[in-house]
Design a protein around this motif. Structure first.
Motif, PDB file in Angstrom:
ATOM      1  N   ARG A 194       0.833  -1.208   0.000  1.00 47.05           N
ATOM      2  CA  ARG A 194       0.000   0.000   0.000  1.00 47.05           C
ATOM      3  C   ARG A 194       0.871   1.264   0.000  1.00 47.05           C
ATOM      4  NH1 ARG A 194      -5.154  -2.058   1.354  1.00 47.05           N
ATOM      5  NH2 ARG A 194      -4.957  -3.968   2.589  1.00 47.05           N
ATOM      6  N   ARG A 198       0.765   4.033  -2.967  1.00 50.14           N
ATOM      7  CA  ARG A 198       0.357   5.425  -2.741  1.00 50.14           C
ATOM      8  C   ARG A 198       1.454   6.391  -3.199  1.00 50.14           C
ATOM      9  NH1 ARG A 198      -1.151   3.418   2.553  1.00 50.14           N
ATOM     10  NH2 ARG A 198      -3.346   2.793   2.534  1.00 50.14           N
ATOM     11  N   ASP A 203      -4.625   4.550  -6.150  1.00 52.00           N
ATOM     12  CA  ASP A 203      -5.684   4.728  -5.156  1.00 52.00           C
ATOM     13  C   ASP A 203      -5.941   3.386  -4.497  1.00 52.00           C
ATOM     14  OD1 ASP A 203      -7.773   5.620  -3.619  1.00 52.00           O
ATOM     15  OD2 ASP A 203      -9.243   5.624  -5.252  1.00 52.00           O
ATOM     16  N   PRO A 205      -7.275   1.295  -0.854  1.00 58.21           N
ATOM     17  CA  PRO A 205      -7.984   1.455   0.413  1.00 58.21           C
ATOM     18  C   PRO A 205      -7.052   1.186   1.588  1.00 58.21           C
ATOM     19  CG  PRO A 205      -8.531  -0.645  -0.583  1.00 58.21           C
ATOM     20  CD  PRO A 205      -7.699   0.087  -1.589  1.00 58.21           C
ATOM     21  N   ARG A 207      -7.665  -0.519   4.242  1.00 62.57           N
ATOM     22  CA  ARG A 207      -7.843  -1.879   4.752  1.00 62.57           C
ATOM     23  C   ARG A 207      -8.508  -2.730   3.674  1.00 62.57           C
ATOM     24  NH1 ARG A 207      -9.093   1.489   8.834  1.00 62.57           N
ATOM     25  NH2 ARG A 207     -11.262   1.546   8.191  1.00 62.57           N
TER      26      ARG A 207
END
Length: 227
Positions: A194, A198, A203, A205, A207
């Protein structure tokens, strides 16, 4: 009713079925394969169940989901190192584990290839993505899928909501890739993926599941770095 027949009622397969030369596949792997898996791979082809669980396939469209590609060897080498260093528990001898699937969260599915000459008796093991937990299903890969989708097999490593009356299988779209020699790699947890995504404008989430396209982009980038 067989497990495969139950699975097709829960999740209709695409048409038409594939014709795979299993003698050539098994010769290349140097081991026999479970009959339930061969029937499953023939009927469904390469792809993902519920956009989450991808069994490895001899015609997997990228090296990351190809049964005869480099990933099983890479993962086995990582398990050997984990066991030698004591960094992560490995409840089965790594040389008896053969990776046969992956989830979008990074959990790997394995056959526990014991006894070696009786593939129809091999249980299925699942390990947490760079975590300590393992789960073992004393049954075939097809019965594992049926159990997960019907809710009779509860895998603590999987997200909630996989069980239900309707499921879908999405065939993989072919992409160009060049298989190379097996190279040992170190997998990472989803938090690191993640953060990487980013930083590059994806994009993602905070979690839940890491989107498939993000995970594949991360794997491609780190595969190129390793080579």
């Amino acid at each position: 009713m067989t497990d495969l027949a139950t699975l097709t009622r829960l999740c209709p397969p695409p048409d038409p079925p594939m014709a795979i030369r299993w003698d050539a596949v098994e010769a290349r792997l140097g081991m026999p394969l479970p009959q339930d898996y061969k029937d499953l791979a023939d009927l469904y082809g390469p792809g993902a169940f519920d956009d989450y669980l991808s069994p490895y396939h001899p015609h997997g469209v990228t090296e990351f989901v190809n049964l005869i590609g480099p990933m099983p060897g890479r993962i086995r080498e990582q398990l050997r190192r984990d066991r030698e260093r004591g960094s992560h528990p490995v409840p089965h001898p790594p040389d008896r584990l053969f990776a046969c699937g992956v989830t979008d969260n990074g959990e790997y599915l394995f056959w526990v290839t014991d006894p070696a000459g009786a593939p129809d008796r091999w249980p299925v093991a699942v390990n947490e993505a760079r975590g300590p937990r393992w789960f073992t299903h004393e049954g075939t890969l097809t019965s594992f899928l049926v159990g997960v989708f019907r809710g009779t097999v509860s895998v603590p490593l999987f997200p909630r909501g996989l069980a239900g009356p309707r499921h879908r299988f999405v065939p993989s779209r072919p992409t160009l890739w060049k298989p190379g020699p097996p190279v040992a790699t170190t997998s990472v947890d989803t938090g690191q993926i993640r953060s990487w995504a980013r930083a590059r404008g994806y994009d993602v989430p905070p979690r839940g599941r890491v989107p498939r396209e993000v995970r594949e982009a991360w794997e491609r980038a780190h595969s190129e770095t390793a080579s």
